[in-house]
Design a protein around this motif. Structure first.
Motif, short mmCIF file in Angstrom:
data_model
loop_
_atom_site.label_atom_id
_atom_site.label_comp_id
_atom_site.label_asym_id
_atom_site.label_seq_id
_atom_site.Cartn_x
_atom_site.Cartn_y
_atom_site.Cartn_z
N VAL A 26 0.99 -1.09 -0.20
CA VAL A 26 -0.01 -0.09 -0.14
C VAL A 26 0.91 1.18 -0.14
N SER A 28 3.04 4.13 2.83
CA SER A 28 2.72 4.61 4.34
C SER A 28 3.11 3.86 5.61
N VAL A 118 -4.26 8.06 2.54
CA VAL A 118 -4.65 6.60 2.78
C VAL A 118 -6.03 6.14 2.63
N GLN A 121 -7.85 6.58 -0.93
CA GLN A 121 -7.09 5.75 -1.89
C GLN A 121 -8.10 4.90 -2.78
N SER A 125 -8.63 5.09 -6.83
CA SER A 125 -8.34 4.09 -7.55
C SER A 125 -9.58 3.67 -8.39
N ALA A 160 3.43 7.91 3.40
CA ALA A 160 2.51 7.89 2.29
C ALA A 160 2.90 8.54 0.91
N VAL A 163 1.50 6.21 -1.74
CA VAL A 163 -0.02 6.42 -1.99
C VAL A 163 -0.05 7.56 -3.01
N ASN A 181 2.22 -0.42 -9.23
CA ASN A 181 2.68 -0.55 -7.78
C ASN A 181 4.25 -0.99 -7.74
N ARG A 237 -5.19 -0.20 5.65
CA ARG A 237 -5.50 1.08 6.14
C ARG A 237 -6.01 1.61 7.33
#
Length: 257
Positions: A26, A28, A118, A121, A125, A160, A163, A181, A237
């Motif tokens: 993810v 963060s 976060v 997100q 997406s 973050a 992110v 990613n 998260r």
């Protein structure tokens, strides 16, 4: 060298492992390790510099884990990585130039911004997926500039940045989410390695914390690359938000009271 209680060592290593996993899946992870270090008595600047060095090996192991997704992206990664590198240098200069009081004032705001990213997100997406056909396939000046700015932010305070990178690349590039990613992991690794290398020579560092975080983050990076994508993102998260809010409250209380 290791003049800290055993339970401090265990807690730091576990935080590093969890952060390595989160960073790979993810982003963060700093929102886990930074508040842990602060809660154990490390000054905020020392916590940030030690955290940047300690988590760098984990970002590298996470990038290696995504090597199949980023195959054929060497040219892009060199372009993006150069922006991240320059940004990271600028961010470290800011951290080392500004007074510690400024850092203690700014960090709660940065943590708050990171937490907002976060939380939103999933919506970002979804919006990105809906606009998939409208995004260009080649990086433009706007994307390069935004990657530079995120590098500055990452060099100053790493939380973050992953992110942020996913958000801007997803909005401005037509690529599968897993490839993005993988690229995110490489760019985060560039920022952490550059910032960590500078901090190692000119900033206050807790080397015991660095070593414990490094061991934990490497294991976490490998875990995140293999099985992290199968974990419910909402759980990750949720943990990040809870820990981040605790860090904000603690830093604000220490600064103002």
């Amino acid at each position: 060298m290791f003049d800290l209680p055993w339970w401090h060592a265990v807690l730091i290593a576990l935080a590093g492992m969890w952060a390595g996993t989160i960073n790979t899946v993810v982003g963060s992870g700093t929102l886990v390790t930074f508040p842990v270090l602060v809660a154990l008595g490390y000054p905020p600047v020392t916590a940030t510099t030690s955290n940047a060095i300690g988590l760098a090996p984990g970002t590298i192991s996470g990038s290696i884990g995504y090597r199949h997704e980023i195959r054929g992206q060497a040219r892009r990664l060199v372009q993006f990585g150069s922006m991240s590198l320059v940004g990271a240098v600028c961010g470290t200069i800011l951290l080392l130039s500004l007074p510690s009081d400024a850092f203690e004032t700014i960090v709660p705001v940065l943590i708050g911004l990171a937490l907002v990213l976060v939380v939103v997100q999933p919506r970002v997406s979804t919006w990105i997926a809906a606009r998939k056909g409208e995004r260009p396939s080649r990086p433009g000046p706007l994307l390069m500039f935004l990657i530079f700015l995120i590098g500055v932010y990452g060099g100053y305070f790493t939380a973050a940045q992953g992110v942020m990178l996913m958000a801007v690349m997803g909005m401005l590039l037509a690529e599968p989410i897993q490839r993005l990613n993988g690229m995110k992991n490489v760019l985060s690794a560039v920022v952490n390695v550059v910032a960590g290398a500078i901090y190692a020579f000119v900033a206050p560092i807790s080397w015991p914390a660095v070593l414990l975080l490094a061991v934990g983050s490497v294991l976490g990076g490998m875990l995140g690359a293999k099985v992290g994508r199968k974990l419910p993102p909402a759980v990750l998260r949720g943990v990040i938000v809870v820990v981040g809010l605790a860090a904000m409250i603690q830093l604000v209380a220490e600064h103002w009271f």
